[in-house]
Design a protein around this motif. Structure first.
Motif, PDB file in Angstrom:
ATOM      1  N   LEU A 179       0.818  -1.208   0.000  1.00 58.41           N
ATOM      2  CA  LEU A 179       0.000   0.000   0.000  1.00 58.41           C
ATOM      3  C   LEU A 179       0.860   1.270   0.000  1.00 58.41           C
ATOM      4  O   LEU A 179       0.506   2.266  -0.640  1.00 58.41           O
ATOM      5  CB  LEU A 179      -0.921   0.015   1.222  1.00 58.41           C
ATOM      6  CG  LEU A 179      -2.062  -1.006   1.205  1.00 58.41           C
ATOM      7  CD1 LEU A 179      -2.837  -0.947   2.509  1.00 58.41           C
ATOM      8  CD2 LEU A 179      -2.986  -0.763   0.021  1.00 58.41           C
ATOM      9  N   PHE A 180       1.964   1.247   0.701  1.00 60.26           N
ATOM     10  CA  PHE A 180       2.840   2.424   0.752  1.00 60.26           C
ATOM     11  C   PHE A 180       3.383   2.754  -0.647  1.00 60.26           C
ATOM     12  O   PHE A 180       3.352   3.917  -1.079  1.00 60.26           O
ATOM     13  CB  PHE A 180       3.997   2.167   1.719  1.00 60.26           C
ATOM     14  CG  PHE A 180       4.993   3.292   1.785  1.00 60.26           C
ATOM     15  CD1 PHE A 180       4.718   4.445   2.515  1.00 60.26           C
ATOM     16  CD2 PHE A 180       6.199   3.222   1.089  1.00 60.26           C
ATOM     17  CE1 PHE A 180       5.619   5.487   2.560  1.00 60.26           C
ATOM     18  CE2 PHE A 180       7.107   4.265   1.127  1.00 60.26           C
ATOM     19  CZ  PHE A 180       6.819   5.409   1.868  1.00 60.26           C
ATOM     20  N   ARG A 184       2.376   6.200  -3.048  1.00 55.24           N
ATOM     21  CA  ARG A 184       3.389   7.145  -3.551  1.00 55.24           C
ATOM     22  C   ARG A 184       3.338   7.248  -5.070  1.00 55.24           C
ATOM     23  O   ARG A 184       3.352   8.350  -5.629  1.00 55.24           O
ATOM     24  CB  ARG A 184       4.770   6.695  -3.087  1.00 55.24           C
ATOM     25  CG  ARG A 184       5.901   7.647  -3.508  1.00 55.24           C
ATOM     26  CD  ARG A 184       7.202   7.264  -2.825  1.00 55.24           C
ATOM     27  NE  ARG A 184       7.534   5.865  -3.047  1.00 55.24           N
ATOM     28  CZ  ARG A 184       8.165   5.426  -4.153  1.00 55.24           C
ATOM     29  NH1 ARG A 184       8.503   6.256  -5.096  1.00 55.24           N
ATOM     30  NH2 ARG A 184       8.441   4.139  -4.277  1.00 55.24           N
ATOM     31  N   ARG A 185       3.258   6.154  -5.774  1.00 60.16           N
ATOM     32  CA  ARG A 185       3.255   6.186  -7.242  1.00 60.16           C
ATOM     33  C   ARG A 185       1.941   6.743  -7.789  1.00 60.16           C
ATOM     34  O   ARG A 185       1.936   7.467  -8.777  1.00 60.16           O
ATOM     35  CB  ARG A 185       3.475   4.773  -7.792  1.00 60.16           C
ATOM     36  CG  ARG A 185       4.852   4.237  -7.553  1.00 60.16           C
ATOM     37  CD  ARG A 185       5.917   4.945  -8.406  1.00 60.16           C
ATOM     38  NE  ARG A 185       5.672   4.728  -9.820  1.00 60.16           N
ATOM     39  CZ  ARG A 185       5.584   5.690 -10.721  1.00 60.16           C
ATOM     40  NH1 ARG A 185       5.708   6.958 -10.355  1.00 60.16           N
ATOM     41  NH2 ARG A 185       5.378   5.407 -11.994  1.00 60.16           N
ATOM     42  N   ILE A 244      -0.078   0.143 -12.016  1.00 58.11           N
ATOM     43  CA  ILE A 244       0.207   0.232 -10.581  1.00 58.11           C
ATOM     44  C   ILE A 244      -0.908  -0.440  -9.785  1.00 58.11           C
ATOM     45  O   ILE A 244      -0.654  -1.187  -8.834  1.00 58.11           O
ATOM     46  CB  ILE A 244       0.349   1.710 -10.152  1.00 58.11           C
ATOM     47  CG1 ILE A 244       1.574   2.337 -10.825  1.00 58.11           C
ATOM     48  CG2 ILE A 244       0.468   1.833  -8.647  1.00 58.11           C
ATOM     49  CD1 ILE A 244       1.650   3.836 -10.664  1.00 58.11           C
ATOM     50  N   LEU A 245      -2.161  -0.184 -10.201  1.00 57.84           N
ATOM     51  CA  LEU A 245      -3.304  -0.779  -9.504  1.00 57.84           C
ATOM     52  C   LEU A 245      -3.278  -2.299  -9.638  1.00 57.84           C
ATOM     53  O   LEU A 245      -3.503  -3.027  -8.660  1.00 57.84           O
ATOM     54  CB  LEU A 245      -4.602  -0.207 -10.071  1.00 57.84           C
ATOM     55  CG  LEU A 245      -5.903  -0.673  -9.415  1.00 57.84           C
ATOM     56  CD1 LEU A 245      -5.927  -0.273  -7.945  1.00 57.84           C
ATOM     57  CD2 LEU A 245      -7.107  -0.090 -10.137  1.00 57.84           C
ATOM     58  N   ALA A 305      -5.243  10.139  -3.664  1.00 51.83           N
ATOM     59  CA  ALA A 305      -4.207  10.633  -4.577  1.00 51.83           C
ATOM     60  C   ALA A 305      -4.791  11.599  -5.596  1.00 51.83           C
ATOM     61  O   ALA A 305      -4.229  12.668  -5.870  1.00 51.83           O
ATOM     62  CB  ALA A 305      -3.532   9.454  -5.286  1.00 51.83           C
ATOM     63  N   ARG A 306      -5.946  11.253  -6.164  1.00 47.46           N
ATOM     64  CA  ARG A 306      -6.589  12.140  -7.133  1.00 47.46           C
ATOM     65  C   ARG A 306      -7.066  13.421  -6.456  1.00 47.46           C
ATOM     66  O   ARG A 306      -7.014  14.504  -7.040  1.00 47.46           O
ATOM     67  CB  ARG A 306      -7.751  11.418  -7.822  1.00 47.46           C
ATOM     68  CG  ARG A 306      -7.314  10.308  -8.758  1.00 47.46           C
ATOM     69  CD  ARG A 306      -8.481   9.790  -9.586  1.00 47.46           C
ATOM     70  NE  ARG A 306      -9.472   9.112  -8.758  1.00 47.46           N
ATOM     71  CZ  ARG A 306      -9.416   7.830  -8.411  1.00 47.46           C
ATOM     72  NH1 ARG A 306      -8.399   7.090  -8.805  1.00 47.46           N
ATOM     73  NH2 ARG A 306     -10.365   7.283  -7.677  1.00 47.46           N
ATOM     74  N   ALA A 307      -7.542  13.286  -5.211  1.00 46.85           N
ATOM     75  CA  ALA A 307      -7.984  14.478  -4.472  1.00 46.85           C
ATOM     76  C   ALA A 307      -6.806  15.408  -4.216  1.00 46.85           C
ATOM     77  O   ALA A 307      -6.924  16.632  -4.375  1.00 46.85           O
ATOM     78  CB  ALA A 307      -8.631  14.068  -3.150  1.00 46.85           C
TER      79      ALA A 307
END
Length: 563
Positions: A179-180, A184-185, A244-245, A305-307
């Motif tokens: 998850l970390f 980040r990516r 990445i997902l 991340a999008r927020a």
């Protein structure tokens, strides 16, 4: 620097992830309560089912535990429904709030404030990026609430048997690592994706505005390639996001079963030794699945991340310095305009340098000069569409920056070469409803706009999109909109598209203005300069000369200005 008086400027609150998240107000506690209640249900259900298993094996009464399980499932469903509604309402309210603030910031920043942004990019930030930014509150609360199942699973496994907790904890460290890296990516890729979307929107907006030019030049295919040239980059960022997902999902899918196997292996040994019951082993297996499901947080982390990316792009707009206005009224005066040591810098050089001018009130002043000499910059300063870097501009002895917004805009009117008509109808484009139809008609008659508006089927009520207008007719509407100004009219090449006869009529109206306002006219026409009381000749950002047209005409260099 230009001195500044007490201001009544618009100062938006800082835009940070925390500030946007907190705007959810009452919705956030509700989301938190329902999310935590849902997590509580998820944690309670394995234990209840475990007791049911033990009751069945022992031949006891399992109906009580079955009833509790049904109630827990019902509570979980209700919590999910409330959470979905509250989350949607919270995002909708925050989106509206952010859009209102962004639009206000752009408008309060004035022409100079938004100069560094393309129109399409601004639209992209206000529309799509704001929707992403508004997810901050629900996503943050959901993330915190989603930590309850793994932490609760660890505690309950330790309650069942400490060795089960040790096995679970060793495996869950791998999920945390996954998850970390994902978080980040994803943050980097989300920002790059939104920025590329903004560039495409900017190019598309630019092309839509210039469709006539593109069609007449036969460059449609080239424009398509220019706009869509960023699609491969957008595709690359989108593909990277999915990679990445997928990678994180695959890693979590591997680690999750390993956690379950480790817990079951230890639990099996403990069951053989008689330290736990079959029902407790069943519950332990459920807790292992629930805790290892920390990998499902990838969706929520993606939202965060999008927020963050959307908030960062909004914060760049909020960094625009709003135009500060003073509180002073404009004293009675003839409209004397003073440029006191004014200097304005562009990206690479000075656009105007050390300009000193004392322009008499009530006069017609023509501003002439070759292209790039600073004529439009001078006009923009007079209308306070921009501020000088050094020096100051005064109207009847008062610095424009010290005037209140109402005093400034009541006194000064502006018209441009290519006016943008704003409003629903032709009448709206001339003046807002508060001005009234009498003043609208008077302004249209004075600028000879009434001549063509009266020929339209619905006259002043004709919708703007349905009103066929030439460039000259648009300029006449722009002049009519500026006409009610009480002290100063600034016309930046605002009659360049008029036919000669109409231009002469309007010039006569300007020079014989019964209100005796000061008229600052940027022009390329000899006849306009000749009718002016005074001509300001700019060259290379400096005042080369100022005087009557007849005197300046003796200079060959001055005559070359008009071709």
């Amino acid at each position: 620097m230009t001195p500044t008086t007490a201001t009544a400027a618009y100062h938006p609150a800082p835009t940070t992830f925390g500030a946007v998240a907190k705007h959810g107000r009452a919705w956030l506690p509700l989301i938190a309560v329902t999310a935590l209640a849902g997590s509580g249900v998820a944690l309670a259900l394995p234990s209840v089912l475990g007791h049911s298993v033990d009751a069945i094996i022992a031949g006891g009464d399992y109906g009580k535990w079955f009833t509790i399980a049904v109630v827990l499932v019902a509570v979980g469903i209700v919590c999910s429904l409330i959470d979905a509604f509250a989350g949607t309402a919270c995002v909708a309210g925050t989106t509206a709030w952010l859009r209102h603030r962004l639009v206000s910031q752009v408008l309060h920043g004035g022409p100079e404030g938004s100069r560094e942004f393309d129109s399409g990019d601004l639209v992209s930030r206000v529309s799509g990026n704001v929707s992403d930014a508004a997810q901050a509150g629900p996503a943050a609360v959901t993330t915190v609430a989603a930590m309850a199942p793994p932490i609760g699973s660890l505690v309950l496994l330790a309650f069942i048997d400490p060795w089960l907790a040790v096995a679970f904890f060793g495996g869950i460290l791998g999920v945390i690592g996954v998850l970390f890296v994902f978080a980040r990516r994803t943050a980097e890729i989300s920002l790059a994706y939104q920025e590329t979307q903004g560039r495409i929107s900017a190019l598309l907006t630019e092309s839509v505005a210039g469709l006539r030019t593109i069609a007449s030049a036969g460059t449609i295919a080239r424009e398509e390639r220019r706009i869509l040239g960023f699609l491969p980059e957008l595709h690359k960022h989108g593909l990277e996001t999915w990679k990445i997902l997928a990678r994180s999902g695959a890693q979590a899918a591997i680690v999750g079963p390993l956690v379950l196997v480790a817990v079951l292996a230890v639990g099996g040994l403990q069951l053989v030794d008689g330290r736990i019951t079959p029902g407790e082993l069943f519950a332990a297996a459920q807790y292992a699945v629930l805790g290892a499901g920390l990998g499902s947080l990838t969706g929520v982390i993606g939202e965060i991340a999008r927020a963050r990316a959307g908030i960062q792009r909004a914060a760049e707009v909020f960094a625009i310095n709003p135009v500060a206005h003073g509180t002073l009224p404009l004293p009675i005066g003839p409209g004397r305009l003073t440029f006191d040591g004014v200097t304005v810098f562009g990206a690479d050089s000075a656009l105007l340098q050390d300009v000193h001018l004392e322009l008499p009130g009530g006069a017609t002043i023509a501003v002439v000069g070759p292209s790039g000499s600073g004529k439009s910059v001078l006009a923009g300063l007079a209308a306070r569409l921009r501020d000088p870097h050094f020096g100051q501009v005064l109207l009847d002895g008062v610095p424009l920056q010290a005037l209140s917004r109402q005093a400034l805009r009541t006194a000064v009117g502006c018209a441009f070469e290519r006016p943008t008509l704003v409003g629903t109808t032709i009448g709206d484009a001339i003046s807002h409803d508060a001005v009234g139809p009498v003043r609208t008609l008077a302004a249209a008659r004075a600028t000879h706009a009434h001549d063509f508006v009266s020929r339209l089927p619905d006259g002043y009520f004709t919708p703007l999109p349905k009103a066929p207008m030439s460039g000259g007719e648009r300029q006449r509407l722009g002049l009519a909109r500026a006409w009610p100004a009480s002290r100063l009219l600034v016309l930046d090449d605002a009659t360049s598209s008029l036919d000669t006869a109409t231009e002469m009529q309007i010039s006569k109206t300007l020079t014989e203005d019964r209100h005796r306002r000061t008229r600052l006219i940027v022009t390329h026409r000899t006849a306009t300069a000749a009718r002016a009381d005074l001509v300001v000749w700019l060259d290379g950002g400096r005042v080369r000369a100022a005087g009557p047209h007849q005197e300046l005409w003796q200079d060959p260099a001055y005559r070359e200005v008009f071709g």
